[in-house]
Motif scaffolding. Structure first.
Motif, mmCIF file in Angstrom:
data_model
loop_
_atom_site.group_PDB
_atom_site.id
_atom_site.type_symbol
_atom_site.label_atom_id
_atom_site.label_comp_id
_atom_site.label_asym_id
_atom_site.label_seq_id
_atom_site.Cartn_x
_atom_site.Cartn_y
_atom_site.Cartn_z
ATOM 1 N N LEU A 53 0.817 -1.211 0.000
ATOM 2 C CA LEU A 53 0.000 0.000 0.000
ATOM 3 C C LEU A 53 0.849 1.259 0.000
ATOM 4 O O LEU A 53 1.922 1.291 0.618
ATOM 5 N N ARG A 54 0.345 2.272 -0.651
ATOM 6 C CA ARG A 54 1.103 3.522 -0.675
ATOM 7 C C ARG A 54 0.808 4.298 0.588
ATOM 8 O O ARG A 54 -0.263 4.144 1.193
ATOM 9 N N ARG A 55 1.732 5.143 0.956
ATOM 10 C CA ARG A 55 1.521 5.925 2.167
ATOM 11 C C ARG A 55 0.920 7.279 1.830
ATOM 12 O O ARG A 55 -0.101 7.662 2.346
ATOM 13 N N GLU A 56 1.573 7.993 0.905
ATOM 14 C CA GLU A 56 1.095 9.339 0.591
ATOM 15 C C GLU A 56 0.292 9.369 -0.679
ATOM 16 O O GLU A 56 0.661 8.700 -1.652
ATOM 17 N N LEU A 57 -0.737 10.180 -0.693
ATOM 18 C CA LEU A 57 -1.421 10.446 -1.964
ATOM 19 C C LEU A 57 -1.595 11.949 -2.035
ATOM 20 O O LEU A 57 -2.441 12.518 -1.359
ATOM 21 N N ASP A 58 -0.765 12.577 -2.853
ATOM 22 C CA ASP A 58 -0.745 14.026 -2.857
ATOM 23 C C ASP A 58 -1.352 14.558 -4.149
ATOM 24 O O ASP A 58 -0.650 14.850 -5.112
ATOM 25 N N LEU A 59 -2.662 14.654 -4.179
ATOM 26 C CA LEU A 59 -3.334 15.214 -5.346
ATOM 27 C C LEU A 59 -4.062 16.485 -4.922
ATOM 28 O O LEU A 59 -4.341 16.675 -3.738
ATOM 29 N N PRO A 60 -4.402 17.360 -5.889
ATOM 30 C CA PRO A 60 -5.008 18.638 -5.503
ATOM 31 C C PRO A 60 -6.349 18.441 -4.808
ATOM 32 O O PRO A 60 -7.073 17.479 -5.061
ATOM 33 N N GLU A 61 -6.666 19.351 -3.906
ATOM 34 C CA GLU A 61 -7.984 19.348 -3.256
ATOM 35 C C GLU A 61 -8.621 20.692 -3.558
ATOM 36 O O GLU A 61 -8.248 21.712 -2.973
ATOM 37 N N VAL A 62 -9.536 20.682 -4.510
ATOM 38 C CA VAL A 62 -10.199 21.926 -4.908
ATOM 39 C C VAL A 62 -11.697 21.689 -5.008
ATOM 40 O O VAL A 62 -12.135 20.607 -5.373
ATOM 41 N N ALA A 63 -12.473 22.736 -4.706
ATOM 42 C CA ALA A 63 -13.920 22.646 -4.855
ATOM 43 C C ALA A 63 -14.253 22.689 -6.339
ATOM 44 O O ALA A 63 -13.493 23.231 -7.152
ATOM 45 N N GLU A 64 -15.408 22.131 -6.679
ATOM 46 C CA GLU A 64 -15.758 22.053 -8.102
ATOM 47 C C GLU A 64 -15.775 23.419 -8.777
ATOM 48 O O GLU A 64 -15.309 23.568 -9.912
ATOM 49 N N VAL A 65 -16.282 24.444 -8.094
ATOM 50 C CA VAL A 65 -16.366 25.759 -8.736
ATOM 51 C C VAL A 65 -14.958 26.270 -9.072
ATOM 52 O O VAL A 65 -14.724 26.836 -10.136
ATOM 53 N N GLY A 114 -4.283 4.688 -6.617
ATOM 54 C CA GLY A 114 -4.884 5.404 -5.497
ATOM 55 C C GLY A 114 -4.544 4.786 -4.160
ATOM 56 O O GLY A 114 -4.435 5.485 -3.156
ATOM 57 N N ILE A 115 -4.353 3.467 -4.131
ATOM 58 C CA ILE A 115 -3.973 2.859 -2.860
ATOM 59 C C ILE A 115 -2.697 2.036 -2.908
ATOM 60 O O ILE A 115 -2.114 1.763 -1.870
ATOM 61 N N LEU A 116 -2.259 1.636 -4.077
ATOM 62 C CA LEU A 116 -1.090 0.769 -4.136
ATOM 63 C C LEU A 116 0.213 1.549 -4.158
ATOM 64 O O LEU A 116 0.286 2.632 -4.740
ATOM 65 N N GLN A 117 1.229 0.975 -3.555
ATOM 66 C CA GLN A 117 2.574 1.539 -3.610
ATOM 67 C C GLN A 117 3.005 1.572 -5.073
ATOM 68 O O GLN A 117 2.977 0.559 -5.753
ATOM 69 N N PRO A 118 3.384 2.749 -5.585
ATOM 70 C CA PRO A 118 3.729 2.815 -7.006
ATOM 71 C C PRO A 118 5.072 2.153 -7.287
ATOM 72 O O PRO A 118 5.993 2.218 -6.479
#
Lengths: 132, 480, 441
Positions: free
Chosen positions: B36-48, C245-249
C-alpha cells in the motif's frame, strides 16, 4: 561576428578545433562560428573517460534548443578527460568556445593525423566559402 | 496564473465518492501493508474553483474555432460539430472493447465501411484503422515493408527519404532497422531523378515520398519515380499527410504507391485536441495485404467479426482496435460530405493556397513560383537581409493580430521557411485580411523592426525563455 | 453538405487573381492518365439531419449491456460531469499542438499539471505528455532501454496483458531484439527464480505489470533488484490507473520506468480508443524519454510560463537518431485525465478502496456458487481469477441476461481452462452483483 580563430591550433571541416599539447595529448572543442550557428547551447553529452574513437567519429553531442549536433573527433585516440563544467554550464561553449568551452581531452593514437587538418587561415577561408 | 496545486486546500474536494453499499473490508489485511502507498498528494479543490481554473486556462488557448490557423502540413480545417455530437452516442462511447462481436455490429460495420471508403478514395486494396496517429501509421507501414522483404528473403537495409521530408519519416525508418539515405530535390522542388536512379539499387527497400511534398508541390515525375523504385524491386511508401491536396483528383494507388498512411485529424476534419488523439490509417496495395496488423475485420453472411487468423501479419501495433471514437467522427465527415463534398474540399483548398501565394509573392521570397497545391512555402530571407527580422519574429507578430502563425522553419531546405496551408474552410475575406496583415508586418519589419522582434505584445505571456527550459528542465512541479 | 464558404462570385474573383479560367488548371501537375473525375464510390452527401439519422442507425445496431464484469485492460469507471465540460471547450479540442507557446498557455499548463500528478502517482520524477496507449507505451519503453544500453534481449512476464506482449513482440521484431517470457508462480505473481535464471548481461529490460493481467499485485522490489544486478532496467506497467490510489507505485519500489493505460482517468470505454498511454521515468532518463514534455520557464518579463521543452529528443529535430517517432499523442485524453485527477483529488484513495470492497463482495458471492474455486493466492486490487465448471456456459447465461461476463483466460492461457477474469469497479452495485449470483445459481 565570430571571434578570431586562434592560430595555435588546427581545425576540421566539421567546425571542431584541436590544440596539440605537445605531449601526445590534445584538447578538442568547437569553433566560435559553430557555436554561433547552433545558438544557445542547452546540453552537452560528454563521452565516458576511456572511450576510443577513430578520426571523424562522433565523440560528443551538443544540443541547442532547436538542434542537435555531433562533435566529430578530428583525430583518432582515447578520451582521457572531459570538461565537467559543461554539465552545469553548457553556455561556456557560447561564451568562450576556444577557452573555457573546451569539450574533451584525448590521447592521440597517431599525431600524424594532425597534419591533415586545416590551419586557422584555411578554416577561415573554408567558412567564407561555406557561407556562399 | 496559479497552478491547480497552488489553489489546493486540505479538506476541499470536487468529486465525491458514493458510500459503499457492500461491506467495508480492512485494506491492510486484504492487500497487505507492504503493497500500500503511504502518501497520496493530489489537488484538493472545490468544483467551482476547478471549473474556473480550467475555463481560465482554455481562454489562454487558441483553437480553430477562434481563428485562422494556416499551419502548413497540418490541415487545420474546421471541425464540424455534428461529428462531435454523433461521436457521443452511447452506442459508440459505452462499449467495452471485449464485448462479443454480436453486440458490436454497429461499430464493426462502421469500421469496415470506413476501410472500404478510404480504399476507394485512395485506390488502395485494404486499410487498417489501428494506428493512433500519422507517425504510428508510418511505423506500421515501414514494418510491413520490412516484413515483405523478409518473406522474400531479400536483404535491403536502406530506405530513401527526400531532403524535404518530415522528421517522422527518417525516425520511422530507423525504428525498423533501416539505414536512411537522403535523396536530393531538384531545382523545381521535386525528386532529383538522376540522384534517385543512382541511389535505387537492390539494397534499397524503397522510397518514402510525401506527395504533394512539403513544399506543397505535386511530384510531376511520379510515374517515373514509381517505375525506378519498382524496377529495382523496391516499394513506394506515401506519406499522406498532404492528402487534402488531391481528394477526387488522383488516387495514391494509381500513382504507384504500395503503402500510404493518412491522418484523420488532418484531411478528415477530426479535431487536433491540442496534440491528439488523432488516427493514422494505413492503406496497402495487394502486395502487402497479408502483413496488415491484427486484428482485422471479416465480413460474413452473418455480419462482422474480429479475427487474428492472419499468419503473415506484422502483429499488433497497439491494444484493442484503434482510436475508434476518432474514426467515428471521420466516418460521419465522409458520409456527410459525400463524393462531391470531398472533391470540392480539395478544389477550394488548392484555390485558397494559390490565392494566398499570388497575393503575398510581391512581399516575400517565393522559392518556387509555380502553381502550388494545398499549401505554399515562402522564405523570410528578404526580411532578414533588409532588417534583421526573422521568420520567427513575423510569426510572433501575427499572434498579436489574432492569427495562429503558419508552420515555420520547415521544410529544412528552405531558409527561414514560412509554410502556409489555409484549407478549404476559410472564406475569401479571411484570406484577404490575413494577407493584408502579412503585408503590414512586412512593412513594419522595414519601418520598425524592433516592434516585430518584441512580439507578441498582446498575449498573457511574452516570448518565453526556451533556453532556460532546456538547460534547467522543470517538468514536474515541486512543493516549495 | 460541406463547409467551404466560397460563393460562385468568390470563386470567380479568386480564379481571376490566380490567373486561371477553371479550377482544373491548378491540377495540371497531375499527369492526365492518373486524373480521376472525382472521389469515387462513396455514398452521396447527406444533410446534417440525415447524417445524424445514419449515425444513429449504426449506433443502435450495438447492444449496450446493463453492466460489465470484464476489465482486462479497459475499465468502466465513473466520470465526473466536469470532465466532459472542460474537454468539450473548443479552445482545447480545436487547438493544435502547442508549438506556439504564447497562445497555448492553457493546454501547456494543463499538461504540466497532468505530468506532475502522474509523476507523483507513479512514484517517479518525470512523466511525459502522453503516448498512444498502455501497450505501445510499454513497447516504446522496451525499445528505449535497448537503445540506451545496446543490449538486445527483452524479458517479459507471461502475466503481462496478452495484447501488450504482442505489441512488445512487434516493436522488438522491428528493431531486431529477442523477447523471452518468464512464467508466473502458483501465487499468481512472477516466478522470481525463473526471472533470475533468464537474466544475463544481454538483457536490456525486464517488463512486468502490477496489478498483472490476473489482477494480482506484484512485489516490485525484488524484481527491480534482480534486474539491476545484471545491469538491466525494470519497466513496470499497469492497466487500471485507479490502482495507484492505494497501491505503492512501482517507481518508489525500484522501477526505472512506469508505463500504463490512463483510460480509467476520465476517458470513456469508447470501444477501445482513443486511450491514454502513460509514460513515467526516473529523473536520470529525462533527456532520453520519448514523447512531448512541457516545461516551466519564464518570459522576458520574468512571468512564469510553459513551453514544450527538450524537443531535441524528438523526431522533428533528431530525425533518424530519435528513439521514437511519436508526434501527435493523446493530449485531449491527458487533459481529461488531469481534470479527473484534480476533481477526485485525495478521494482517489476513497475510490480505490471502494473498488476493493466491491471486488471482495463479488468474489465472495461467486465463490459461494457450486464448483467455483480461487486460482491465485496473492492479493489483488479490482480484478481476480476464478475457476468454474464451465466458463463458456457462465458467460452465455450472463449474456442472455444482458450482462457481460468475465474474460475467458483460456484463449491466451490454455493452462487456465474454465478460468474467468472478473473486474468489479465502483460502477457495480450490490444489486448487480447479487443478480449475477442469482443468474448463475
Amino acid at each position: 561576428m565570430s571571434k578570431q580563430n586562434p592560430t595555435d591550433r588546427q581545425y576540421s571541416r566539421d567546425h571542431e578545433w584541436i590544440k596539440d599539447n605537445g605531449d601526445g595529448t590534445a584538447i578538442i572543442g568547437i569553433t566560435d562560428y559553430a557555436q554561433e550557428m547552433l545558438t544557445d547551447i542547452v546540453f552537452v553529452e560528454l563521452p565516458e573517460i576511456g572511450k576510443i574513437v577513430a578520426k571523424s567519429e562522433p565523440v560528443a553531442v551538443v544540443e541547442s534548443v532547436k538542434s542537435v549536433s555531433d562533435v566529430f573527433s578530428p583525430v583518432g585516440g582515447e578520451v582521457i578527460d572531459v570538461n565537467k563544467k559543461l554539465e552545469e554550464t553548457p553556455e561556456l561553449i557560447n561564451q568562450d568556445a576556444f577557452g573555457e568551452g573546451w569539450i574533451v581531452k584525448m590521447r592521440l593514437r597517431d599525431a600524424g593525423e594532425l597534419k591533415t587538418l586545416l590551419s586557422a587561415a584555411d578554416y577561415e577561408q573554408f567558412v567564407k566559402e561555406e557561407k556562399h | 496564473m496559479e497552478l491547480i496545486f497552488e489553489i489546493s486546500k486540505a479538506g476541499r474536494g470536487a468529486a465525491e465518492i458514493s458510500t459503499s453499499d457492500v461491506p467495508v473490508v480492512n485494506i491492510d489485511d486484504a492487500i497487505g501493508k507492504k503493497y500500500l502507498r503511504r502518501e497520496l498528494d493530489l489537488p484538493e479543490v472545490a468544483e467551482v474553483d476547478l471549473v474556473r481554473h480550467y475555463t481560465t486556462l482554455s481562454r489562454r488557448n487558441f483553437g480553430v474555432d477562434l481563428g485562422f490557423y494556416p499551419l502548413g502540413s497540418c490541415t487545420m480545417k474546421y471541425n464540424p460539430k455534428v461529428n462531435e455530437n454523433v461521436a457521443t452516442f452511447p452506442g459508440f462511447t459505452g462499449l467495452h472493447p471485449y464485448v462479443n462481436d454480436e453486440s458490436a455490429q454497429g461499430n464493426l460495420q462502421l469500421l469496415y465501411e470506413m476501410q472500404k471508403y478510404l480504399g476507394n478514395i485512395f485506390g488502395m486494396a485494404e486499410f487498417t484503422l489501428q494506428p493512433a496517429a500519422g507517425a504510428h501509421g508510418e511505423l506500421t507501414g515501414i514494418m510491413m515493408i520490412k516484413k515483405y522483404f523478409e518473406k522474400k528473403n531479400e536483404k535491403r537495409p536502406a530506405i530513401l527519404i527526400p531532403d524535404t521530408a518530415h522528421g517522422t519519416n527518417p525516425a520511422s525508418g530507423a525504428l525498423c532497422g533501416f539505414e536512411t539515405v537522403t535523396l536530393r530535390s531538384n531545382s523545381e522542388g521535386g525528386v532529383d531523378i538522376d540522384h534517385l536512379k543512382s541511389l535505387m539499387t537492390e539494397d534499397v527497400a524503397g522510397l518514402m515520398l510525401t506527395n504533394p511534398n512539403t513544399l506543397g508541390l505535386f511530384e510531376r515525375n511520379i510515374e517515373q519515380v514509381a517505375q525506378i523504385v519498382h524496377g529495382k524491386g523496391g516499394l513506394l511508401y506515401g506519406d499522406g499527410a498532404n492528402a487534402n491536396a488531391f481528394l477526387g483528383k488522383a488516387r495514391s494507388g494509381d500513382l504507384g504507391f504500395d503503402v500510404i498512411q493518412l491522418n484523420l485529424h488532418k484531411t478528415f476534419s477530426t479535431p487536433h485536441g491540442g496534440g491528439g488523439p488523432g488516427s493514422g490509417p494505413v492503406g496497402v496495395s495487394a502486395k502487402l495485404v497479408d502483413y496488415l496488423p491484427i486484428p482485422r475485420i471479416i465480413k460474413t453472411g452473418n455480419g462482422y467479426n474480429w479475427s487474428d487468423k492472419f499468419p503473415e501479419t506484422i502483429g499488433r501495433i497497439r491494444s484493442f482496435y484503434g482510436n475508434f471514437n476518432v474514426v467515428v467522427k471521420a466516418y460521419a465527415y465522409i458520409r456527410s460530405l459525400g463524393a462531391e463534398g470531398l472533391t470540392h474540399a480539395t478544389e477550394m483548398a488548392v484555390l485558397n493556397a494559390n490565392y494566398i501565394k499570388e497575393k503575398l509573392k510581391p512581399y516575400f521570397d517565393l522559392p518556387y513560383d509555380r502553381f502550388c497545391m494545398h499549401e505554399c512555402v515562402f522564405s523570410g530571407k528578404r526580411q532578414v537581409a533588409e532588417s534583421g527580422v526573422h521568420t520567427t519574429d513575423i510569426a510572433k507578430r501575427l499572434i498579436d493580430y489574432g492569427y495562429h502563425p503558419p508552420t515555420i522553419y520547415f521544410p529544412l531546405i528552405i531558409p527561414e521557411a514560412i509554410m502556409i496551408e489555409p484549407t478549404e474552410t476559410e472564406s475569401k475575406e479571411t484570406l484577404d485580411t490575413f494577407c493584408d496583415t502579412m503585408i503590414a508586418i512586412a512593412n513594419e519589419a522595414k519601418e520598425n523592426p524592433q516592434r516585430v522582434k518584441d512580439a507578441p505584445l498582446t498575449t498573457p505571456v511574452s516570448r518565453l525563455d526556451e533556453v532556460l527550459a532546456a538547460r534547467k528542465p522543470d517538468v514536474c512541479w515541486k512543493k516549495p | 453538405m460541406d463547409y467551404c464558404p466560397h460563393t460562385p462570385d468568390d470563386i470567380k474573383q479568386m480564379q481571376s487573381a490566380v490567373g486561371i479560367a477553371s479550377i482544373d488548371e491548378l491540377f495540371a501537375d497531375i499527369p492526365e492518365k492518373f486524373r480521376v473525375p472525382s472521389v469515387l464510390n462513396i455514398p452521396a452527401a447527406l444533410s446534417e439531419q440525415e447524417t445524424i439519422k445514419v449515425m444513429s442507425g449504426i449506433a443502435s445496431k450495438n447492444k449496450l449491456p446493463q453492466f460489465t464484469l470484464t476489465g482486462a485492460g479497459a475499465y468502466h469507471h465513473f466520470i465526473p460531469a466536469v470532465v466532459g465540460h472542460i474537454v468539450g471547450r473548443a479552445e482545447f479540442y480545436t487547438a493544435y499542438t502547442p508549438y506556439q507557446a504564447e497562445i497555448s498557455q492553457g493546454i501547456l499548463q494543463a499538461i504540466y499539471e497532468y505530468q506532475t500528478m502522474i509523476a507523483h502517482l507513479t512514484g517517479t520524477e518525470i512523466a511525459n505528455a502522453s503516448m498512444y496507449d498502455g501497450a505501445s507505451a510499454m513497447a516504446e519503453a522496451a525499445v528505449l532501454c535497448a537503445k540506451m544500453s545496446t543490449r538486445t534481449k527483452i524479458i517479459v512476464a507471461h502475466s503481462v496483458h496478452p495484447e501488450y506482449r504482442q505489441v512488445v513482440n512487434t516493436y522488438s521484431w522491428a528493431n531486431g531484439y529477442t523477447v523471452v517470457e518468464i512464467p508466473y508462480a502458483s501465487s499468481g505473481q512472477i516466478d522470481l527464480n525463473a526471472l533470475q535464471n533468464e537474466l544475463d548481461d544481454k538483457v536490456a529490460a525486464v517488463l512486468v505489470q502490477s496489478p498483472n493481467f490476473f489482477g494480482v499485485i506484484e512485489d516490485i522490489t525484488p524484481l527491480a533488484d534482480a534486474a539491476h544486478k545484471k545491469g538491466a532496467l525494470l519497466v513496470a506497467g499497469f492497466t487500471d490507473g485507479t490502482s495507484l490510489g492505494i497501491l505503492q507505485p512501482a517507481g518508489a519500489s525500484g522501477a526505472d520506468f512506469v508505463v500504463g493505460e490512463g483510460q480509467s482517468f476520465g476517458n470513456p470505454l469508447n470501444y477501445g480508443g482513443p486511450y491514454l498511454g502513460i509514460f513515467a521515468a526516473q529523473e536520470k532518463f529525462l533527456r532520453r524519454i520519448p514523447g512531448r514534455l512541457v516545461g516551466a520557464t519564464v518570459d522576458k518579463n520574468g512571468k512564469r510560463g510553459f513551453v514544450l521543452t527538450l524537443q531535441t529528443r524528438e523526431q522533428h529535430i533528431r530525425r533518424e537518431k530519435a528513439t521514437s517517432n511519436i508526434c501527435s499523442n493523446e493530449a485531449l485524453c491527458a487533459l481529461a485525465a488531469g481534470v479527473y485527477l484534480a476533481a477526485l483529488g485525495k478521494n482517489l484513495r476513497t475510490l480505490s478502496e471502494l473498488n476493493v470492497y466491491k471486488t471482495h463482495y463479488l468474489k465472495n458471492k461467486l465463490l459461494q456458487l457450486k464448483g467455483w474455486k480461487e486460482v491465485f493466492s496473492a492479493p489483488v486490487y479490482n480484478e481476480f481469477v476464478l475457476r468454474c465448471p464451465d466458463a463458456r456456459q457462465v458467460n452465455e447465461k450472463l449474456q442472455s441476461a444482458g450482462v457481460i461476463g468475465g474474460y475467458e483466460l483460456q484463449k491466451n492461457y490454455p493452462e487456465l481452462e474454465n478460468a474467468l477474469l472478473f473486474c468489479a469497479t465502483e460502477m457495480l452495485s450490490k444489486e448487480d452483483m447479487d443478480r449475477v449470483a442469482t443468474i448463475l445459481k
